[in-house]
Design a protein around this motif. Sequence first.
Motif, mmCIF file in Angstrom:
data_model
loop_
_atom_site.group_PDB
_atom_site.id
_atom_site.type_symbol
_atom_site.label_atom_id
_atom_site.label_comp_id
_atom_site.label_asym_id
_atom_site.label_seq_id
_atom_site.Cartn_x
_atom_site.Cartn_y
_atom_site.Cartn_z
ATOM 1 N N SER A 193 1.021 -1.274 0.096
ATOM 2 C CA SER A 193 0.008 0.124 -0.093
ATOM 3 C C SER A 193 0.940 1.238 0.072
ATOM 4 C CB SER A 193 -0.932 -0.027 1.345
ATOM 5 O OG SER A 193 -1.627 -0.945 1.241
ATOM 6 N N ASP A 194 1.821 1.235 0.822
ATOM 7 C CA ASP A 194 2.800 2.291 0.763
ATOM 8 C C ASP A 194 3.625 2.398 -0.538
ATOM 9 O OD1 ASP A 194 2.533 3.161 3.581
ATOM 10 O OD2 ASP A 194 4.066 2.178 4.272
ATOM 11 N N LEU A 195 3.915 1.455 -1.184
ATOM 12 C CA LEU A 195 4.565 1.480 -2.439
ATOM 13 C C LEU A 195 3.603 1.758 -3.533
ATOM 14 C CD1 LEU A 195 6.615 -1.976 -2.496
ATOM 15 C CD2 LEU A 195 7.255 0.486 -1.823
ATOM 16 N N TRP A 196 2.278 1.616 -3.499
ATOM 17 C CA TRP A 196 1.334 2.069 -4.613
ATOM 18 C C TRP A 196 1.429 3.629 -4.063
ATOM 19 C CZ3 TRP A 196 -2.891 5.167 -5.165
ATOM 20 C CH2 TRP A 196 -3.578 4.935 -6.390
ATOM 21 N N SER A 197 1.358 4.089 -2.963
ATOM 22 C CA SER A 197 1.172 5.608 -2.701
ATOM 23 C C SER A 197 2.500 6.304 -3.378
ATOM 24 C CB SER A 197 1.171 5.805 -1.312
ATOM 25 O OG SER A 197 -0.130 5.368 -0.936
ATOM 26 N N LEU A 198 3.647 5.601 -3.128
ATOM 27 C CA LEU A 198 4.988 6.160 -3.620
ATOM 28 C C LEU A 198 4.778 6.291 -5.181
ATOM 29 C CD1 LEU A 198 8.243 7.015 -3.438
ATOM 30 C CD2 LEU A 198 8.467 4.620 -3.578
ATOM 31 N N GLY A 199 4.401 5.344 -5.809
ATOM 32 C CA GLY A 199 4.251 5.233 -7.301
ATOM 33 C C GLY A 199 3.304 6.603 -7.831
#
Length: 94
Positions: free
Chosen positions: A88-94
């Motif tokens: 979920s954090d990685l999606w937001s970073l993207g």
Amino acid sequence: GPITPRRAAHIGAEVLAALRAAHAAGVLHRDVKPANVLLSNDGRVVLTDFGIAMVEGSSALTMTGEVVGSPEFLAPERALGRTPGPESDLWSLG
């Protein structure tokens, strides 16, 4: 202001490194967005505002059904009220 693609990639890589360290410690940031990334004059990149972070295995501090964070950067599973994970954090970073 505007930054070069190379600088943007560097910033993204530095935020990714910060998220890896947080995730390794069992912490989900839950509010990754540009406003929570600080750039120092010497080029350092700092991920800030762990105010709504969640520690793995802890109970949520928010009310049931309440979604916290910035809607425009929420991963789909978080927006739907499902259990978030490091992705979920990685999606937001993207």
